[in-house]
Design an enzyme around this catalytic site. Structure first.
Site, PDB file in Angstrom:
ATOM      1  CE1 TYR A 181      -0.097   3.229   9.539  1.00  0.00           C
ATOM      2  CE2 TYR A 181      -0.821   4.972   8.064  1.00  0.00           C
ATOM      3  CZ  TYR A 181      -0.059   4.544   9.138  1.00  0.00           C
ATOM      4  OH  TYR A 181       0.711   5.431   9.816  1.00  0.00           O
ATOM      5  CE  LYS A 219       7.158   5.506   5.419  1.00  0.00           C
ATOM      6  NZ  LYS A 219       7.047   6.911   5.792  1.00  0.00           N
ATOM      7  CB  CYS A 225      30.259  38.727   8.077  1.00  0.00           C
ATOM      8  SG  CYS A 225      28.532  38.783   8.533  1.00  0.00           S
ATOM      9  CB  CYS A 279      28.669  42.587  10.924  1.00  0.00           C
ATOM     10  SG  CYS A 279      29.855  41.254  11.177  1.00  0.00           S
ATOM     11  CB  CYS A 307      30.313  36.179  10.856  1.00  0.00           C
ATOM     12  SG  CYS A 307      30.397  37.802  11.576  1.00  0.00           S
ATOM     13  CE  LYS A 360      10.997   7.427   2.788  1.00  0.00           C
ATOM     14  NZ  LYS A 360      11.575   7.636   4.090  1.00  0.00           N
ATOM     15  CG  ASP A 406       5.195  12.838   3.499  1.00  0.00           C
ATOM     16  OD1 ASP A 406       5.524  12.627   4.677  1.00  0.00           O
ATOM     17  OD2 ASP A 406       5.803  13.624   2.753  1.00  0.00           O
ATOM     18  CB  CYS A 417      27.408  39.781  13.291  1.00  0.00           C
ATOM     19  SG  CYS A 417      26.645  39.212  11.779  1.00  0.00           S
ATOM     20  CD  GLU A 438      -0.903  -0.417   3.738  1.00  0.00           C
ATOM     21  OE1 GLU A 438      -1.712  -1.347   3.567  1.00  0.00           O
ATOM     22  OE2 GLU A 438      -0.683   0.123   4.828  1.00  0.00           O
TER      23      GLU A 438
END
Ligand code: IVH
Length: 697
Positions: free
Chosen positions: A229, A124, A426, A429, A444, A332, A126, A450, A122
């Site tokens: 199920y 699966k 960065c 900053c 950073c 899967k 989600d 920052c 059957e």
């Protein structure tokens, strides 16, 4: 010796970091229904943690994320024990995995290779799993899965979806289990009515968010659906059947919704064998491709197929292992892919200063969802795949939220393209962004300044173990920051001037404001180690902060050396040679104090605080630089006192015995640590011997 110690310490840090990260993502996924990483990335984190625990089994505590299935239970709902645990499923990713599973089942049941086991298969679903209990045909209790042992009581919300009463021939006690989901249409309708920031990333998150509403009238409005199920406790399962497929059919007769066999493809209703197929593994496997091909015509998300042994007596014999049944497996679907153009690479700065590259894509539909951003993970990933702006790329989405770039189609690369250069400052900053050896992330260094990191830094600054300001949690910090009341960490100490403004804000009463201001005042008296720890310098945790405090004694002394680190190799060497510190910490301190604005903020903080001096460690004691372990019951001092004393004399107190241990101090009833010391030939001292050793210095 120090190398080994350092390695262990680093591994421990790595473990803590990973565990924290996994817990964070667990909370996002299970409790807030807003995951920010893909399942594959999450699995990778878990895998890394498992590998680390294999190497260092001592890290594997009972509350390690590796020891848990699913989420810790969210506190807004009452916790209830499942009468029968809710298991998870093992995964198969290929036909071979499935054939192996079939062969294992046969071996387990003592069957011959040529024998056949009957399976059902059957989709699966989600969604979000639930368990619903019926007593005498009346719906009495509805639970989420939680951690599999304990779930959340969501009876009222489930009552809006499930039958409240059963008719027909039902067992006295019947627990049905299944998945709540949101249909694609209802998902689209819900999201259309939500502000951008509140939109759900996918139907699964929307279903989870809707089911966890405190107010069940909201759940009703969300139009959820469910399929049953499986089952938990059932007083008389024989009544329903002796096969998986028969029980499910009986449940349908009792009024439950089960996974259908029909799919509408275009205007035509076609019958696709979903859960009704019964047969051996050869019959089952071809269904996988068929279902995979039509999955987009389904009105709900599925992420694979589940195969189950049909006979219940076999299921019982096969039983379970590691919280998953042997008799079922999830096959899967692979991730979905599409091709598009990479239009730009942006750098995002995370709360802890990590620079993360994000791919901005020409929008494209992948597996039914429009994708315009993808994660590029880190600098190495871009380098390794030689990903360039303007490239044509393959994007992948695996039933999750953040899509990824799998590969570049180099044949379509524009002639004028150039290699991507990762920034070393960065973007928020402009501080240096450094990458430590062995680290994948660039970070950073402008921690205290920052903006991207400010809320996190302030949260750390005021947390327990640091300045410990009660009443100033993440929520308050974020809202003060959003409204400009706090622009940097020193502004905490100016909040008293803004009391009038704060008092007018929602959630602040006279008393709570007074308490906060009093807590801030109190925090001005702090000892040196807490102050150093509070700065949130990378790799400077509580233990390191303590070592530094004991070495330098006063904030002024400490700062004098720290300021020299960037330009004075001698100063750096001295720091690095402090027992228990080493190169990594020295480098991190150097990076931090190389930023002049960090020095300015530390100076500004010192003018607001009264930092008490620390007791300077004695370097000439007989135990300076030695690693010691206390075990058994001490009679002349408490453990804490013994530790304090040893550390003030420059010793390092460890909790487990290794070849690096110099002394084990064994009190009464010492057990395994003493045994280990004897095995390793580590010198063992009695409490008195230890005292005379340290008193002699
Ligand atoms: S059977 C004893 N069948 O997938 C375990 N589970 O990844 C019984 N799920 O926890 C599970 N569709 O929440 C089963 N057709 C299906 C399913 C299904 C979705 C969920 C279930 C389980 C999770 C494991």
């Amino acid at each position: 010796m120090i190398m080994e110690d350092e390695k262990h310490k680093l591994a421990r840090k790595e473990w803590e970091h990973l565990a924290k990260e996994i817990r964070h993502h667990d909370a996002l996924y299970y409790q807030q229904d807003r995951p920010v990483i893909s399942d594959a990335q999450y699995d990778k984190l878990r895998h890394e943690l498992e590998e680390l625990e294999k190497k260092f089994p001592e890290f594997q505590t009972p509350d390690s994320p590796t020891q848990k299935v699913g989420s810790p239970v969210l506190s807004k709902f009452a916790k209830v024990h499942h009468s029968v645990p809710m298991l998870s499923l093992n995964n198969a990713f290929s036909d071979d995995d499935v054939r192996e599973w079939d062969a294992r089942n046969k071996r387990f049941l003592g069957m011959n290779e040529g024998d056949h086991i009957e399976y059902v298969c059957e989709p699966k679903i989600d969604g979000l799993s639930f368990s619903a209990r019926y007593e005498d045909g009346k719906f009495t209790l509805g639970l989420t899965r939680g951690d599999g042992e304990v779930g959340e009581n969501i009876t009222d919300n489930l009552a809006t979806i499930l039958p409240k009463e059963l008719y027909g021939d039902f067992p006295k006690i019947l627990e049905v289990r299944g998945e709540v989901y949101m249909s694609h249409e209802n998902f689209a309708i819900l999201n259309a009515g939500l502000a951008d920031d509140d939109k759900f990333a996918n139907p699964r998150n929307a279903a989870a968010g809707s089911l966890r509403q405190k107010d069940s009238s909201i759940t009703t409005k969300r139009n959820l659906s469910y399929f049953v199920y499986g089952w938990g406790e059932v007083s008389n399962i024989v009544l329903l059947g002796d096969r998986q497929s028969l029980v499910i059919k009986s449940l349908a007769k009792l009024g439950f919704s089960i996974i259908p066999d029909d799919v509408v493809v275009g205007n035509v209703m076609i019958r696709i064998p979903l859960h009704k197929v019964e047969g051996d593994i050869k019959k089952i496997l071809p269904i996988y491709q068929g279902v995979s091909d039509i999955r987009h015509y389904l009105n709900y998300d599925i992420d694979g197929l589940v195969y189950k042994v049909n006979r219940l007596d076999y299921q019982k014999r096969l039983g379970e292992i590691a919280r998953a049944p042997r008799w079922a497996i999830a096959h899967k679907f692979p991730a979905e892919q599409a091709v598009t153009v990479l239009e730009a690479i942006d750098i995002q700065v995370g709360r802890t200063g990590t620079l993360t590259p994000v791919a901005r894509l020409k929008p494209i539909t992948v597996g039914g969802v429009v994708v315009s951003n993808a994660t590029l993970h880190n600098e190495d990933e871009i380098e390794r795949k030689d990903i360039r702006v303007g490239d044509t790329v393959v994007v992948q989405r695996a039933g999750d939220v953040i899509p990824q770039i799998v590969e570049v189609d180099v044949s379509k690369r524009p002639a004028a393209s150039y290699k991507y250069v990762f920034p070393d400052t960065c973007p928020v900053c402009k501080s240096h962004a450094v990458r430590e050896e062995g680290e994948v992330a660039r970070r950073c260094t402008g921690g205290l300044l920052c903006e991207a990191q400010l809320v996190e830094r302030i949260r750390h600054f005021v947390a327990r173990g640091a300045l410990d300001i009660e009443g100033l949690g993440e929520k308050q910090i974020t809202s003060f920051w959003n409204d400009g009341l706090i622009k940097n960490v020193t502004d905490i100490f100016n909040l008293a001037d803004k009391a009038e403004i704060i008092a007018k804000r929602e959630g602040w009463g006279k008393k709570s404001l007074e308490n906060l201001l009093a807590a801030i005042e109190k925090s001005r008296d702090v000892n040196l180690e807490k102050f150093i720890y509070a700065l949130g310098i990378r790799h400077v945790g509580e233990v390191t902060a303590k070592l530094l405090a004991r070495e330098y004694g006063s904030a002024d002394n400490w700062l004098v050396t720290m300021k020299k680190l960037a330009s004075d190799a001698g100063a750096r060497e001295m720091v690095q040679n402090i027992h228990g510190i080493g190169e990594i910490v020295a480098e991190s301190l150097t990076d931090f104090f190389a930023e002049s604005h960090n020095i300015e903020i530390v100076g500004a903080l010192l003018s607001q605080l009264r930092v008490a001096d620390a007791m300077v460690a004695s370097h000439d004691s007989a135990v300076a630089g030695k690693t010691v372990v206390f075990t058994g019951t001490l009679t002349k001092m408490s453990r804490a006192e013994a530790k304090e004393r040893a550390e003030s004399l420059g010793a390092k107190v460890a909790s487990s015995v290794s070849a690096q241990t110099n002394f084990v101090i064994a009190g009464a009833d010492a057990g395994s640590k003493l045994k280990k010391a004897n095995e390793l030939g580590v010198q063992v001292l009695s409490e008195d011997e230890w005292l005379s050793l340290i008193q002699a210095t």
